[in-house]
Scaffold this motif. Structure first.
Motif, mmCIF file in Angstrom:
data_model
loop_
_atom_site.group_PDB
_atom_site.id
_atom_site.type_symbol
_atom_site.label_atom_id
_atom_site.label_comp_id
_atom_site.label_asym_id
_atom_site.label_seq_id
_atom_site.Cartn_x
_atom_site.Cartn_y
_atom_site.Cartn_z
ATOM 1 N N ALA A 47 14.649 12.826 9.552
ATOM 2 C CA ALA A 47 13.435 11.556 9.797
ATOM 3 C C ALA A 47 13.121 12.485 8.499
ATOM 4 O O ALA A 47 12.553 11.647 7.901
ATOM 5 N N ALA A 48 13.639 14.112 7.842
ATOM 6 C CA ALA A 48 13.075 14.465 7.268
ATOM 7 C C ALA A 48 13.874 13.961 5.914
ATOM 8 O O ALA A 48 12.754 13.834 4.642
ATOM 9 N N VAL A 49 15.021 13.252 5.830
ATOM 10 C CA VAL A 49 15.827 13.200 4.505
ATOM 11 C C VAL A 49 14.866 11.668 4.023
ATOM 12 O O VAL A 49 15.023 11.289 3.123
ATOM 13 N N ALA A 50 15.114 10.879 5.172
ATOM 14 C CA ALA A 50 14.160 9.350 5.343
ATOM 15 C C ALA A 50 12.608 9.075 4.832
ATOM 16 O O ALA A 50 12.511 8.953 3.948
ATOM 17 N N SER A 51 12.527 10.250 5.008
ATOM 18 C CA SER A 51 11.096 10.915 4.560
ATOM 19 C C SER A 51 10.876 10.686 2.824
ATOM 20 O O SER A 51 9.913 10.182 2.432
ATOM 21 N N VAL A 52 11.692 11.972 2.815
ATOM 22 C CA VAL A 52 11.794 12.553 0.679
ATOM 23 C C VAL A 52 12.448 10.700 0.446
ATOM 24 O O VAL A 52 11.657 10.478 -0.679
ATOM 25 N N ILE A 57 10.963 6.521 -3.172
ATOM 26 C CA ILE A 57 10.711 4.539 -3.157
ATOM 27 C C ILE A 57 8.954 4.179 -3.445
ATOM 28 O O ILE A 57 9.135 3.618 -4.160
ATOM 29 N N GLY A 58 8.179 4.397 -2.482
ATOM 30 C CA GLY A 58 6.725 4.560 -2.744
ATOM 31 C C GLY A 58 6.445 4.928 -4.430
ATOM 32 O O GLY A 58 6.108 4.214 -4.810
ATOM 33 N N ALA A 59 6.828 6.199 -4.507
ATOM 34 C CA ALA A 59 6.216 6.412 -6.178
ATOM 35 C C ALA A 59 6.859 5.490 -7.267
ATOM 36 O O ALA A 59 5.658 5.314 -7.693
#
Length: 291
Positions: free
Chosen positions: A264-269, A274-276
């Motif tokens: 989940a941490a890797v996916a959050s990064v 991508i959002g940025a």
């Protein structure tokens, strides 16, 4: 007061409640539409919210309610070499595939939109074909094709960087053709004709007039091509080799032996990155005009 004035007053008094009711209905309709749109966006963002939330859980086995919150799973993700190397390789492959795919795809889109030639529709369908082929089918086909090429030319393709990049270029070209074609269709040809009437040659007109006008489509194509390559798993899974594992494949391998919030941490990064990128791109080029 005359009879006509009395009738006008009565009609005005009767029309006032009707107008107020109509305004109330329009206002209620707008609020209902906004509420429905907000509900749809909420359901779309629920998985993202939960991934970001789970990445902060303190316990190793995910359970609700959480026992506490910590950032150690992010530290664990950055400490693992497979994630660091996978992230670097994903960036490298995505950037190379984006540059080559956007360049070749933009040239193909320009030829399709601006010229009429035999086989034009077939050429367009060929470039857009990878969009309708499932990723696992495309990966299997490429794997078999690489075996045939290796047997014929005695050149390694399986598990190599260039073999992986060639596969990802197939992902970037269709998005480029689709977005750049949409950008070219909306261009005003009169501006190009005016430049030519003033003495500009075809190359000067393309470089100074057409290419700047194509910028929104090219930027959007670059963004989506990069994301498609960076996040791809199905096609990549069959093309990676020892020591060349992208981030999505590294995450899948990690899940085979461990289930903890590190993923989940890797996916959050990835989500934040991508959002940025999308926010920065939209700051300079309005994506809503192209996509």
């Amino acid at each position: 007061m005359t009879t006509r004035a009395l009738e006008a007053a009565r009609n005005g008094a009767a029309a006032a409640p009707a107008a107020g009711l109509a305004r109330l209905k329009r206002r209620a309709g707008r609020w209902a539409l906004r509420g429905l749109a907000g509900l749809v966006f909420f359901f779309i963002f629920i998985p993202v919210i939960f991934v970001l939330w789970i990445s902060l859980f303190e316990q190793q086995i995910v359970s609700f309610p959480p026992e506490g919150y910590t950032l150690r799973w992010y530290e664990n993700a950055f400490a693992r070499s497979e994630f660091r190397h996978g992230f670097g390789l994903s960036l490298q492959v995505a950037f190379i595939a984006m540059v080559i795919g956007v360049t070749s795809g933009a040239a193909g889109a320009y030829a399709i939109v601006r010229f009429r030639f035999p086989g034009r529709e077939a050429f367009n369908n060929l470039l857009l074909g990878p969009l309708v082929v499932p990723g696992i089918v495309a990966g299997t086909s490429l794997y078999v094709y690489y075996i045939m090429v290796e047997n014929l030319l005695d050149v390694d393709f399986r598990g190599t960087l260039h073999g992986l990049v060639l596969g990802h270029i197939l992902l970037t070209i269709p998005w480029t053709v689709r977005l750049v074609s949409a950008s070219l269709v909306g261009l005003d040809r009169a501006v190009e004709e005016a430049a030519m009437n003033l003495g500009a040659g075809p190359w000067t007109t393309f470089r100074r007039i057409t290419l700047p006008m194509m910028r929104p489509g090219l930027v959007a194509a670059s963004l989506f091509s990069f994301i498609q390559s960076f996040e791809n798993l199905e096609l990549t899974l069959l093309l990676v080799g020892p020591g060349r594992t992208t981030l999505p494949v590294a995450m899948l391998n990690y899940l085979e032996f461990r289930i903890d919030p590190t993923i989940a941490a890797v996916a959050s990064v990835q989500i934040v990155l991508i959002g940025a990128l999308m926010l920065i791109t939209d700051r300079f080029v309005k994506l809503s005009r192209i996509v």
